[in-house]
Design a protein around this motif. Structure first.
Motif, PDB file in Angstrom:
ATOM      1  N   ILE A 100       0.834  -1.200   0.000  1.00 31.48           N
ATOM      2  CA  ILE A 100       0.000   0.000   0.000  1.00 31.48           C
ATOM      3  C   ILE A 100       0.865   1.244   0.000  1.00 31.48           C
ATOM      4  O   ILE A 100       2.052   1.206   0.338  1.00 31.48           O
ATOM      5  CB  ILE A 100      -0.947   0.037   1.214  1.00 31.48           C
ATOM      6  CG1 ILE A 100      -0.121   0.118   2.505  1.00 31.48           C
ATOM      7  CG2 ILE A 100      -1.905  -1.131   1.230  1.00 31.48           C
ATOM      8  CD1 ILE A 100      -0.911   0.532   3.725  1.00 31.48           C
ATOM      9  N   ASP A 101       0.250   2.332  -0.353  1.00 29.96           N
ATOM     10  CA  ASP A 101       0.887   3.647  -0.301  1.00 29.96           C
ATOM     11  C   ASP A 101       0.782   4.166   1.132  1.00 29.96           C
ATOM     12  O   ASP A 101      -0.298   4.162   1.748  1.00 29.96           O
ATOM     13  CB  ASP A 101       0.160   4.594  -1.251  1.00 29.96           C
ATOM     14  CG  ASP A 101       0.683   6.004  -1.143  1.00 29.96           C
ATOM     15  OD1 ASP A 101       1.862   6.220  -1.457  1.00 29.96           O
ATOM     16  OD2 ASP A 101      -0.102   6.874  -0.714  1.00 29.96           O
ATOM     17  N   LEU A 102       1.899   4.610   1.729  1.00 29.05           N
ATOM     18  CA  LEU A 102       1.920   5.025   3.129  1.00 29.05           C
ATOM     19  C   LEU A 102       1.094   6.274   3.397  1.00 29.05           C
ATOM     20  O   LEU A 102       0.575   6.453   4.496  1.00 29.05           O
ATOM     21  CB  LEU A 102       3.362   5.264   3.574  1.00 29.05           C
ATOM     22  CG  LEU A 102       4.267   4.021   3.632  1.00 29.05           C
ATOM     23  CD1 LEU A 102       5.668   4.409   4.065  1.00 29.05           C
ATOM     24  CD2 LEU A 102       3.695   2.977   4.572  1.00 29.05           C
ATOM     25  N   ALA A 103       0.967   7.133   2.416  1.00 28.54           N
ATOM     26  CA  ALA A 103       0.273   8.403   2.646  1.00 28.54           C
ATOM     27  C   ALA A 103      -1.232   8.259   2.544  1.00 28.54           C
ATOM     28  O   ALA A 103      -1.971   8.913   3.282  1.00 28.54           O
ATOM     29  CB  ALA A 103       0.759   9.452   1.658  1.00 28.54           C
ATOM     30  N   SER A 150       6.029   3.102   0.312  1.00 32.08           N
ATOM     31  CA  SER A 150       5.043   2.037   0.410  1.00 32.08           C
ATOM     32  C   SER A 150       5.499   0.967   1.394  1.00 32.08           C
ATOM     33  O   SER A 150       6.652   0.952   1.834  1.00 32.08           O
ATOM     34  CB  SER A 150       4.811   1.409  -0.970  1.00 32.08           C
ATOM     35  OG  SER A 150       5.997   0.766  -1.410  1.00 32.08           O
ATOM     36  N   ARG A 151       4.595   0.070   1.717  1.00 31.57           N
ATOM     37  CA  ARG A 151       4.903  -1.077   2.574  1.00 31.57           C
ATOM     38  C   ARG A 151       3.849  -2.156   2.341  1.00 31.57           C
ATOM     39  O   ARG A 151       2.757  -1.881   1.821  1.00 31.57           O
ATOM     40  CB  ARG A 151       4.924  -0.715   4.049  1.00 31.57           C
ATOM     41  CG  ARG A 151       3.593  -0.248   4.611  1.00 31.57           C
ATOM     42  CD  ARG A 151       3.512  -0.404   6.130  1.00 31.57           C
ATOM     43  NE  ARG A 151       3.365  -1.820   6.506  1.00 31.57           N
ATOM     44  CZ  ARG A 151       3.582  -2.293   7.734  1.00 31.57           C
ATOM     45  NH1 ARG A 151       3.985  -1.466   8.694  1.00 31.57           N
ATOM     46  NH2 ARG A 151       3.415  -3.573   8.000  1.00 31.57           N
ATOM     47  N   PHE A 152       4.156  -3.366   2.742  1.00 33.20           N
ATOM     48  CA  PHE A 152       3.145  -4.417   2.720  1.00 33.20           C
ATOM     49  C   PHE A 152       2.286  -4.292   3.970  1.00 33.20           C
ATOM     50  O   PHE A 152       2.775  -4.075   5.070  1.00 33.20           O
ATOM     51  CB  PHE A 152       3.807  -5.802   2.661  1.00 33.20           C
ATOM     52  CG  PHE A 152       4.243  -6.204   1.284  1.00 33.20           C
ATOM     53  CD1 PHE A 152       3.310  -6.663   0.363  1.00 33.20           C
ATOM     54  CD2 PHE A 152       5.570  -6.113   0.909  1.00 33.20           C
ATOM     55  CE1 PHE A 152       3.708  -7.034  -0.920  1.00 33.20           C
ATOM     56  CE2 PHE A 152       5.976  -6.475  -0.363  1.00 33.20           C
ATOM     57  CZ  PHE A 152       5.045  -6.944  -1.287  1.00 33.20           C
ATOM     58  N   GLU A 153       0.985  -4.421   3.780  1.00 32.21           N
ATOM     59  CA  GLU A 153       0.050  -4.351   4.903  1.00 32.21           C
ATOM     60  C   GLU A 153      -0.848  -5.581   4.872  1.00 32.21           C
ATOM     61  O   GLU A 153      -1.163  -6.117   3.805  1.00 32.21           O
ATOM     62  CB  GLU A 153      -0.803  -3.076   4.821  1.00 32.21           C
ATOM     63  CG  GLU A 153      -1.740  -2.860   5.995  1.00 32.21           C
ATOM     64  CD  GLU A 153      -0.996  -2.783   7.319  1.00 32.21           C
ATOM     65  OE1 GLU A 153      -0.754  -3.869   7.912  1.00 32.21           O
ATOM     66  OE2 GLU A 153      -0.629  -1.673   7.742  1.00 32.21           O
ATOM     67  N   TYR A 154      -1.256  -6.017   6.065  1.00 34.88           N
ATOM     68  CA  TYR A 154      -2.164  -7.159   6.197  1.00 34.88           C
ATOM     69  C   TYR A 154      -3.611  -6.673   6.159  1.00 34.88           C
ATOM     70  O   TYR A 154      -3.960  -5.652   6.755  1.00 34.88           O
ATOM     71  CB  TYR A 154      -1.926  -7.888   7.517  1.00 34.88           C
ATOM     72  CG  TYR A 154      -0.643  -8.675   7.561  1.00 34.88           C
ATOM     73  CD1 TYR A 154      -0.535  -9.906   6.926  1.00 34.88           C
ATOM     74  CD2 TYR A 154       0.457  -8.198   8.280  1.00 34.88           C
ATOM     75  CE1 TYR A 154       0.641 -10.634   6.985  1.00 34.88           C
ATOM     76  CE2 TYR A 154       1.638  -8.926   8.359  1.00 34.88           C
ATOM     77  CZ  TYR A 154       1.723 -10.147   7.696  1.00 34.88           C
ATOM     78  OH  TYR A 154       2.879 -10.872   7.759  1.00 34.88           O
ATOM     79  N   PHE A 155      -4.445  -7.468   5.486  1.00 35.35           N
ATOM     80  CA  PHE A 155      -5.878  -7.211   5.425  1.00 35.35           C
ATOM     81  C   PHE A 155      -6.623  -8.533   5.559  1.00 35.35           C
ATOM     82  O   PHE A 155      -6.126  -9.581   5.102  1.00 35.35           O
ATOM     83  CB  PHE A 155      -6.286  -6.568   4.096  1.00 35.35           C
ATOM     84  CG  PHE A 155      -5.674  -5.226   3.829  1.00 35.35           C
ATOM     85  CD1 PHE A 155      -6.313  -4.071   4.240  1.00 35.35           C
ATOM     86  CD2 PHE A 155      -4.450  -5.127   3.156  1.00 35.35           C
ATOM     87  CE1 PHE A 155      -5.749  -2.826   3.981  1.00 35.35           C
ATOM     88  CE2 PHE A 155      -3.888  -3.894   2.904  1.00 35.35           C
ATOM     89  CZ  PHE A 155      -4.530  -2.735   3.317  1.00 35.35           C
ATOM     90  N   GLU A 156      -7.783  -8.470   6.191  1.00 34.40           N
ATOM     91  CA  GLU A 156      -8.666  -9.627   6.090  1.00 34.40           C
ATOM     92  C   GLU A 156      -9.160  -9.713   4.650  1.00 34.40           C
ATOM     93  O   GLU A 156      -9.355  -8.681   3.974  1.00 34.40           O
ATOM     94  CB  GLU A 156      -9.857  -9.486   7.043  1.00 34.40           C
ATOM     95  CG  GLU A 156      -9.508  -9.649   8.511  1.00 34.40           C
ATOM     96  CD  GLU A 156     -10.738  -9.811   9.376  1.00 34.40           C
ATOM     97  OE1 GLU A 156     -11.548 -10.722   9.084  1.00 34.40           O
ATOM     98  OE2 GLU A 156     -10.895  -9.029  10.327  1.00 34.40           O
ATOM     99  N   LYS A 157      -9.334 -10.911   4.166  1.00 32.48           N
ATOM    100  CA  LYS A 157      -9.790 -11.088   2.791  1.00 32.48           C
ATOM    101  C   LYS A 157     -11.096 -10.329   2.583  1.00 32.48           C
ATOM    102  O   LYS A 157     -12.023 -10.414   3.380  1.00 32.48           O
ATOM    103  CB  LYS A 157      -9.984 -12.576   2.488  1.00 32.48           C
ATOM    104  CG  LYS A 157      -8.671 -13.338   2.338  1.00 32.48           C
ATOM    105  CD  LYS A 157      -8.930 -14.792   1.970  1.00 32.48           C
ATOM    106  CE  LYS A 157      -7.595 -15.540   1.794  1.00 32.48           C
ATOM    107  NZ  LYS A 157      -7.801 -16.976   1.477  1.00 32.48           N
ATOM    108  N   GLY A 158     -11.132  -9.591   1.507  1.00 29.98           N
ATOM    109  CA  GLY A 158     -12.328  -8.825   1.179  1.00 29.98           C
ATOM    110  C   GLY A 158     -12.341  -7.425   1.722  1.00 29.98           C
ATOM    111  O   GLY A 158     -13.272  -6.672   1.446  1.00 29.98           O
TER     112      GLY A 158
END
Length: 830
Positions: free
Chosen positions: A781-784, A796-804
């Motif tokens: 994702i974009d940090l800003a 940017s960085r990788f971020e965790y999300f619940e599916k959907g």
């Protein structure tokens, strides 16, 4: 012939009268004769002992000190000493000794006084268990009948074993096992012949012949016992001579406490009294194995004490406890006068009472309570600038004379190098709780600085406002509502008009720095107050409060106002640690426990903890996880799974955001780096830790909670009187640059204790990170903006999300300076 007939008639009549009298006496005392079952199942009054999980004694409770031993564990010389002194024909008579009775009767007839006893060991046992020491003929009759009955029920060895375990031997020692420990600090097998004779001489008069109170009389009695051993050929003349020349070596030995942990042992005592009642709990010989580990418990106690002293010292020296003389107008006291003055002073913990004798430019000569003299050097004095208020300290001292004068009564603490440092009793209070988040086992718990000073267990009794330690739970509610760690909220001041009060509520960040649009991950890591309020509004007050109740908090402690978002709820450290455990264990609510096992006096298991574990119902536990049921029957029952209160995805995301609370984010090389409020935990150099600071208004209550998948620890520091601020300290020019100064806060006041404790508790253990569960995706994702990004750089960085729940749009090109952030150093109050 007539004379012989009358004589025979007289003897027959006397015999009949004797038999009738004997039968009458038997039926008279029959109600006092114990049943066979009572004798077979006789219970010795043995104190309750409390142990750590790994078997170290931490306390014992009970009016009588007793260490039961079997006949096989008793050295033969000690048995011989008791037999020679108390009843040398013990193995030959049937419970009463006719020779002894005749001898006693002759003395009584000739002197008119009951000087000569005739009690056998069996009769003494009968008296000790079932009668009193009243010198009455009817008691003696009862004693004889009970003794005869005992001899029919028990073997000689069983009688002797009961007697030697029951007999009173002074100084609250009952039985020879306890006497050996109380007088000599030894096990029976390690006693010398002289020491055995000393113990064997005590039953006659435990107080009058006590070697601690009356060493001269005790020595004389000991030599009598040795003389009886020589007369009965149990020892040689050489052994007799050697033993009688031995000095009195007895002195009082307390219980052999391996680790003093009074708060947990008091919790056990209260629980056992609740379960069994006072008398049974104290006198049945229960052995309780707690859940705490000795190494971890000791580390918690040390960390709490050190941290309170560090807080206290940076706020200044409050002066002497007392002044014994004024060096300008009064002569100094003599050494003996000083020792006499210090004798009644009760020392707390590792504090030592001392008197200042002489003050030089950079040193001070002092004398301790035990008469030891020592010199305090400048390194152990220079911290002591004068305390003015909790917010102000005087200038850093330049000489020892700025701090001390002769005649002052002060406190000292011993350093690791055995030198002493000037100290004082801390005014602030603290508590530490450490749990295994997987099953609720309390690994360590400390309820205050000193149990002798205050038995108030702050870990389980003190409900204090939690400040920003509430925020992980608020953010968890937000994730359930559909927010993500990449959601953007406006970090800007809030002004809300309160119609009822006629004022505006203006929650502020602390420090009052605002970053504008900010991702939720960073907002939690940097403890942004206004974001917490905005999330509560977005979720809804009632829905947020209901979500918090899932974590085991009491409904009455969760206030229904927007101040809930800033931590106005009042929760105990144990309750908070329990709630935090849900983020460490994948979303389960565990039940804390502190008793692992209860055994009776014979080692039989009466209770074994069977805690519910953090697992799903379809999880198959290995067979070695089966445990005895709490009823201690022989049926093994599988462990149950603790109830799930939040999804494993929710738990992981909050724990991962709290990981940023320690390690921060961004790129320092590109001037976008930022620190979380818990950055001091980086000193542990472990990447498996998550944490959260907490501070209430005016720094009244300060917290730090942190965890990995194996251990959760919460620390609270504050004053016992709610409303008293912890204040602030200025920089002390005498100390190094690593000192803490400025306003007290969760990061500065509570977290140092957490770091010290966790360093010791985690030593030698592998990292135990909280692994991401299924049902999550990791997307760049974009940090800003929190939107998707094609870039692979510091923006940017990788971020965790619940599916959907991941964003579906990509960020557009941004001006280069949009990522510039304020990186100046600020105080972390929340």
């Amino acid at each position: 012939m007539i004379l012989l007939k009358r004589t025979l008639q007289f003897f027959i009549i006397c015999t009949l009268i004797g038999l009738i009298t004997l039968i009458s006496l038997y039926y008279y005392v029959k109600p006092d004769i114990p049943s066979v079952q009572v004798l077979k199942d006789v219970q010795l009054q043995t104190p309750m002992q409390v142990f750590t999980k790994d078997g170290l004694l931490i306390n014992q409770f009970g009016e009588k000190r007793r260490i039961p031993v079997t006949i096989d564990e008793i050295p033969q010389p000690l048995i011989n000493a008791f037999l020679a002194t108390e009843d040398n024909r013990f193995y030959d008579h049937v419970g009463i000794d006719p020779i002894g009775i005749v001898r006693s009767a002759i003395v009584l007839i000739s002197t008119g006084e009951k000087k000569q006893g005739a009690s056998t060991i069996t009769m003494q046992l009968a008296r000790n268990f079932f009668l009193t020491r009243e010198k009455a003929y009817i008691r003696k009759v009862k004693e004889i009948f009970i003794a005869l009955h005992i001899e029919n029920v028990l073997t000689k060895d069983e009688i002797l074993e009961l007697y030697l375990n029951k007999i009173e031997l002074g100084n609250r020692a009952f039985g020879i096992g306890a006497a050996a420990q109380v007088y000599y600090g030894k096990e029976l097998k390690d006693l010398t012949l002289a020491q055995m004779a000393m113990i064997a001489g005590l039953p006659k008069a435990p107080s009058a012949l006590n070697p601690i109170r009356n060493p001269t009389r005790a020595k004389a009695r000991r030599n009598v016992v040795l003389g009886r051993l020589l007369t009965e050929n149990y020892i040689t003349q050489e052994q007799y001579n050697e033993a009688t020349n031995q000095p009195i070596t007895a002195y009082f030995h307390g219980a052999e406490i391996d680790l003093y942990a009074p708060y947990i042992s008091e919790m056990v005592r209260a629980e056992m009294v609740s379960r069994y009642g006072v008398d049974k709990a104290y006198n049945s010989g229960f052995k309780i194995f707690t859940s705490v580990e000795s190494r971890v418990q000791k580390a918690a106690q040390t960390a709490l004490v050190n941290n309170l002293h560090n807080y206290d010292m940076r706020h200044g020296f409050r002066g002497p406890v007392d002044v014994l003389w004024d060096p300008e107008t009064q002569p100094a006291l003599t050494q003996q006068q000083i020792i006499d003055k210090l004798k009644p002073v009760k020392e707390l913990g590792d504090l030592n009472a001392a008197i200042v004798l002489k003050v030089n430019e950079k040193t001070a000569d002092v004398i301790l309570k035990n008469g030891q003299r020592t010199t305090l050097d400048w390194n152990n004095l220079k911290w002591a600038r004068k305390y003015i208020t909790r917010y102000r300290q005087s200038f850093a001292p330049k000489a020892a004379t700025d701090i001390l004068t002769p005649g002052m009564q002060i406190w000292l603490r011993k350093n690791k190098d055995d030198s002493y440092i000037l100290s004082q009793i801390p005014e602030a209070a603290s508590a530490i709780v450490s749990l295994d988040p997987q099953d609720g086992r309390i690994k360590a718990i400390v309820g205050g600085y000193s149990f002798e000073q205050s038995q108030y267990n702050r870990a389980v009794q003190a409900k204090r406002q939690v400040g920003s330690n509430i925020k992980p739970f608020i953010y968890s509610a937000a994730l359930e509502k559909g927010y993500t760690l990449a959601s953007i909220l406006n970090d800007a001041p809030i002004n809300q008009w309160d119609k009822s009060q006629g004022v505006a509520w203006r929650p502020k960040n602390s420090p009052a720095v605002y970053n504008g649009p900010i991702r939720i991950r960073r907002a939690l890591a940097q403890s942004k107050n206004v974001i917490s309020v905005r999330l509560l509004r977005g979720v809804g007050l009632q829905r947020t409060a209901d979500h918090l109740l899932k974590f085991g908090f009491k409904n009455s402690d969760i206030n229904r106002s927007e101040s809930l978002a800033l931590g106005s709820a009042s929760i105990t450290p144990l309750e908070l640690a329990r709630g935090m455990s849900s983020f460490a264990n994948g979303g389960h609510l565990i039940e804390p426990y502190f008793i692992s096992e209860i055994q009776d006096a014979y080692g039989n298991v009466l209770f074994k903890a069977n805690p519910a574990m953090a697992c799903d119902e379809n999880t198959t536990l290995p067979s070695n996880e089966l445990m005895l049921s709490s009823s201690a029957d022989e049926v093994e029952q599988p462990r149950q799974c603790a109830p799930r209160i939040i999804s494993k995805q929710n738990a992981f995301l909050i724990a991962d955001a709290m990981h940023s609370g320690i390690w921060g984010g961004g790129s320092w090389a590109n001037k976008t780096g930022w620190s979380g409020t818990g950055w001091r935990a980086q000193a542990l150099e472990r990447r498996d830790l998550s944490g959260k600071t907490g501070t209430t208004n005016d720094s009244v209550d300060t917290w730090f909670s942190g965890f990995n998948s194996k251990v959760v620890t919460s620390v609270w520091v504050g004053f016992d009187n709610p409303g008293n601020p912890l204040g602030r300290s200025t920089y002390n020019n005498n100390l190094d640059s690593g000192q803490i100064s400025g306003a007290e806060s969760g990061a500065k006041t509570a977290q140092p204790a957490w770091v010290e404790f966790m360093r010791a508790a985690l030593e030698g253990t592998p990292e135990a990170p909280i692994e991401p569960p299924e049902g999550l995706v990791s997307i760049r994702i974009d940090l800003a903006t929190g939107l998707l990004s094609h870039k692979n750089d510091y923006t940017s960085r990788f971020e965790y999300f619940e599916k959907g729940t991941a964003p579906t749009k990509y960020v557009l090109s941004q001006p280069n300076d949009i990522f510039e952030e304020d990186t100046k150093t600020e105080e972390e109050l929340f």
